[in-house]
Motif scaffolding. Structure first.
Motif, PDB file in Angstrom:
ATOM      1  N   UNK A   1      -4.835   5.223 -13.166  1.00 37.81           N
ATOM      2  CA  UNK A   1      -4.938   3.805 -12.696  1.00 37.81           C
ATOM      3  C   UNK A   1      -6.557   3.677 -11.961  1.00 37.81           C
ATOM      4  N   UNK A   2      -6.443   2.451 -11.722  1.00 39.06           N
ATOM      5  CA  UNK A   2      -7.860   1.999 -11.056  1.00 39.06           C
ATOM      6  C   UNK A   2      -7.394   1.272  -9.770  1.00 39.06           C
ATOM      7  N   UNK A   3      -6.551   1.681  -9.040  1.00 35.15           N
ATOM      8  CA  UNK A   3      -6.633   1.172  -7.589  1.00 35.15           C
ATOM      9  C   UNK A   3      -7.274   1.786  -6.835  1.00 35.15           C
ATOM     10  N   UNK A   4      -7.907   1.357  -5.648  1.00 37.80           N
ATOM     11  CA  UNK A   4      -8.760   2.082  -4.501  1.00 37.80           C
ATOM     12  C   UNK A   4      -7.631   3.068  -4.008  1.00 37.80           C
TER      13      UNK A   4
ATOM     14  N   UNK B   1       0.953  -1.017  -0.020  1.00 36.37           N
ATOM     15  CA  UNK B   1       0.076   0.030   0.219  1.00 36.37           C
ATOM     16  C   UNK B   1       1.036   1.275  -0.165  1.00 36.37           C
ATOM     17  N   UNK B   2       0.627   2.178  -0.920  1.00 35.91           N
ATOM     18  CA  UNK B   2       1.506   3.501  -0.906  1.00 35.91           C
ATOM     19  C   UNK B   2       0.572   4.281  -0.224  1.00 35.91           C
ATOM     20  N   UNK B   3       1.492   5.377   0.380  1.00 35.49           N
ATOM     21  CA  UNK B   3       0.921   6.503   1.368  1.00 35.49           C
ATOM     22  C   UNK B   3       1.608   7.816   0.725  1.00 35.49           C
ATOM     23  N   UNK B   4       0.503   8.807   0.549  1.00 34.27           N
ATOM     24  CA  UNK B   4       1.085  10.128   0.098  1.00 34.27           C
ATOM     25  C   UNK B   4       0.927  11.050   1.468  1.00 34.27           C
ATOM     26  N   UNK B   5       1.931  11.661   1.661  1.00 28.71           N
ATOM     27  CA  UNK B   5       1.885  12.472   2.842  1.00 28.71           C
ATOM     28  C   UNK B   5       2.808  13.547   2.689  1.00 28.71           C
ATOM     29  N   UNK B   6       2.585  14.838   3.327  1.00 26.04           N
ATOM     30  CA  UNK B   6       3.192  16.120   3.442  1.00 26.04           C
ATOM     31  C   UNK B   6       4.790  16.001   3.977  1.00 26.04           C
TER      32      UNK B   6
ATOM     33  N   UNK C   1      -1.035  -1.803  -4.673  1.00 23.39           N
ATOM     34  CA  UNK C   1      -2.475  -2.155  -4.781  1.00 23.39           C
ATOM     35  C   UNK C   1      -3.307  -1.424  -4.086  1.00 23.39           C
ATOM     36  N   UNK C   2      -3.033  -0.099  -3.592  1.00 22.28           N
ATOM     37  CA  UNK C   2      -3.827   0.739  -3.079  1.00 22.28           C
ATOM     38  C   UNK C   2      -3.079   1.811  -2.567  1.00 22.28           C
ATOM     39  N   UNK C   3      -3.810   2.877  -2.433  1.00 26.02           N
ATOM     40  CA  UNK C   3      -2.907   4.124  -2.149  1.00 26.02           C
ATOM     41  C   UNK C   3      -3.636   4.904  -0.752  1.00 26.02           C
ATOM     42  N   UNK C   4      -3.041   5.427  -0.213  1.00 24.93           N
ATOM     43  CA  UNK C   4      -3.762   6.392   0.879  1.00 24.93           C
ATOM     44  C   UNK C   4      -3.141   7.642   0.902  1.00 24.93           C
TER      45      UNK C   4
ATOM     46  N   UNK D   1      -9.175  -0.957   6.771  1.00 24.00           N
ATOM     47  CA  UNK D   1      -9.927  -2.253   6.651  1.00 24.00           C
ATOM     48  C   UNK D   1     -10.995  -2.066   5.374  1.00 24.00           C
ATOM     49  N   UNK D   2     -11.262  -0.788   4.997  1.00 24.08           N
ATOM     50  CA  UNK D   2     -12.154  -0.442   3.954  1.00 24.08           C
ATOM     51  C   UNK D   2     -11.176  -0.573   2.639  1.00 24.08           C
ATOM     52  N   UNK D   3     -10.106  -0.177   2.626  1.00 22.20           N
ATOM     53  CA  UNK D   3      -9.120  -0.041   1.453  1.00 22.20           C
ATOM     54  C   UNK D   3      -8.735  -1.560   1.052  1.00 22.20           C
ATOM     55  N   UNK D   4      -8.341  -2.264   2.253  1.00 18.65           N
ATOM     56  CA  UNK D   4      -8.141  -3.600   1.933  1.00 18.65           C
ATOM     57  C   UNK D   4      -9.259  -4.605   1.294  1.00 18.65           C
ATOM     58  N   UNK D   5     -10.496  -4.310   1.904  1.00 17.95           N
ATOM     59  CA  UNK D   5     -11.698  -4.910   1.264  1.00 17.95           C
ATOM     60  C   UNK D   5     -11.623  -4.565  -0.180  1.00 17.95           C
ATOM     61  N   UNK D   6     -11.516  -3.287  -0.651  1.00 15.98           N
ATOM     62  CA  UNK D   6     -11.719  -2.956  -1.976  1.00 15.98           C
ATOM     63  C   UNK D   6     -10.646  -3.633  -2.675  1.00 15.98           C
ATOM     64  N   UNK D   7      -9.218  -3.530  -2.255  1.00 15.70           N
ATOM     65  CA  UNK D   7      -8.202  -4.130  -3.103  1.00 15.70           C
ATOM     66  C   UNK D   7      -8.642  -5.786  -3.081  1.00 15.70           C
ATOM     67  N   UNK D   8      -9.225  -6.352  -2.230  1.00 17.08           N
ATOM     68  CA  UNK D   8      -9.147  -7.856  -2.317  1.00 17.08           C
ATOM     69  C   UNK D   8     -10.572  -8.244  -2.855  1.00 17.08           C
ATOM     70  N   UNK D   9     -11.616  -7.415  -2.956  1.00 19.74           N
ATOM     71  CA  UNK D   9     -12.918  -7.547  -3.357  1.00 19.74           C
ATOM     72  C   UNK D   9     -13.047  -6.564  -4.633  1.00 19.74           C
ATOM     73  N   UNK D  10     -12.501  -6.484  -5.632  1.00 20.00           N
ATOM     74  CA  UNK D  10     -12.614  -5.309  -6.448  1.00 20.00           C
ATOM     75  C   UNK D  10     -14.076  -5.324  -7.106  1.00 20.00           C
TER      76      UNK D  10
END
Length: 377
Positions: A150-153, A74-79, A130-133, A312-321
């Protein structure tokens, strides 16, 4: 469970076929267990994991990627800021990512960077996450549009305003917390509440200002001019020197604790006692808030709760697209009442002595807004 000899007497690292032989299952079942797939009984799962532990088996990450099409990262974008709120939120994300067995990849953005959030997202997508925060985004004037990237959550912490194909939002209750703080001061009997705002390029600061303003408007109270700081105690101190000159000012809601602490210092230096003359409420509940003089009343931010629910919500979307996203929960609202707030001082009337205060509460009040909880320290 007996030890299994490797084929050909090899002493190399154990393989999934060795785990399968020891557990008495198929190699496919071992893969299902280690990929945490459904439709495996608790007993079979236990045998496989025990066999893997006995053999010292570790699933090959490259094989996992090939099998699932995911990197489990999981990627994280932060200041990349040291401010307490964003830093605490990132720490909560890091703990939550580790707990669910994913790897974390972080890209810092800088204010004024023309590539902004979009450039950071591109970098993470190139790494195959697989997903980005996206944590605590700010409005940098570049009009971020991630809809074609892209189309990752994507989970946005602090603002749902960014356009992405699969956007989830968490931690967007700052307006409700600001309403609770403002409502509390009005319940104490203050005629109105001043606001020391954060920098308005931050969505979080805008939410807090809007919650304060809408509460005063709902109660038909005067809405004083906003004083803006930059989250630092020094700008809180500067604002406090300005606000201290207003003898009618009896209550201030500050957008974070650091500014509130600087504000209190300036008020006291100007001869305005806290809370006897002016009540102050902060936001965040930083560790030092309970130990300043006076101890600071503040809104406690639920950083770990927001991070855990959001991941939890992000991983659910990753694993259940193909499944609908999990619904977002309401962030808890926790007002921590300490010694920096009190009913307003008695008002003087021309040609007479002191009048009684407009407050009938006689003490600290619990806000009337639904869902809010008060903690007394």
């Amino acid at each position: 469970m007996g030890r299994v000899a490797r084929r050909g007497g090899s002493s190399g690292a154990p393989r999934s076929v060795d785990v399968a032989q020891l557990a008495g299952v198929s190699q496919k079942t071992v893969s299902r267990v280690y990929n945490d797939e459904p439709y495996v009984s608790a007993e079979v799962r236990r045998r496989v994991l025990e066999a893997g532990e006995e053999l010292g088996y570790r699933m090959n990450n490259a094989a996992r990627v090939l099998a699932s099409g995911r990197t489990r990262s999981i990627g994280v974008v932060t200041l990349g800021t040291a401010l307490y709120g964003p830093a605490s939120l990132i720490m909560g994300v890091e703990r939550a990512v580790r707990d669910i067995g994913y790897a974390l990849r972080v890209v810092n953005t800088l204010e004024g960077d023309p590539t902004g959030v979009a450039g950071a997202v591109d970098s993470l997508l190139e790494q195959g996450v697989d997903g980005i925060v996206i944590s605590e985004p700010i409005d940098d004037g570049h009009g971020e549009d991630l809809s074609a990237r892209g189309d990752v959550p994507v989970l946005v912490l602090g603002s749902p305003s960014l356009a992405t194909p699969k956007t989830l939002a968490a931690g967007v209750g700052a307006d409700l917390m600001a309403r609770t703080a403002t409502e509390y001061l009005l319940e104490l009997g203050h005629e109105t509440v001043h606001h020391l705002a954060g920098p308005q390029r931050w969505y979080a600061a805008r939410d807090r200002l809007e919650g304060w303003r809408s509460t005063l408007a709902a109660h038909d109270r005067v809405i004083p001019p906003v004083v803006e700081g930059d989250w630092s105690a020094s700008t809180g101190y500067t604002a406090g020197r300005e606000l201290a000159a207003d003898n009618d000012m009896t209550a201030v809601f500050a957008a974070n604790d650091d500014m509130a602490i600087g504000l209190i210092r300036a008020l006291v230096e100007a001869g305005r006692r806290v809370p006897e003359d002016v009540s102050v409420v902060g936001f965040d509940d930083i560790p030092v808030a309970a130990y300043v003089t006076p101890p600071l009343t503040t809104m406690r931010q639920p950083f770990d709760t927001v991070a855990q629910e959001g991941l939890k919500r992000l991983v659910h979307s990753i694993e259940n697209p193909d499944a609908p996203p999990l619904p977002a929960g309401e962030p808890p609202v926790d007002l921590v009442v300490r010694a920096s707030t009190a009913p307003p001082p008695p008002r003087r009337t021309p040609g007479s002595g002191l009048s009684s205060t407009s407050s009938a509460s006689g003490g600290r009040a619990v806000p009337a807004l639904g869902g809010g909880a008060s903690t007394y320290d």
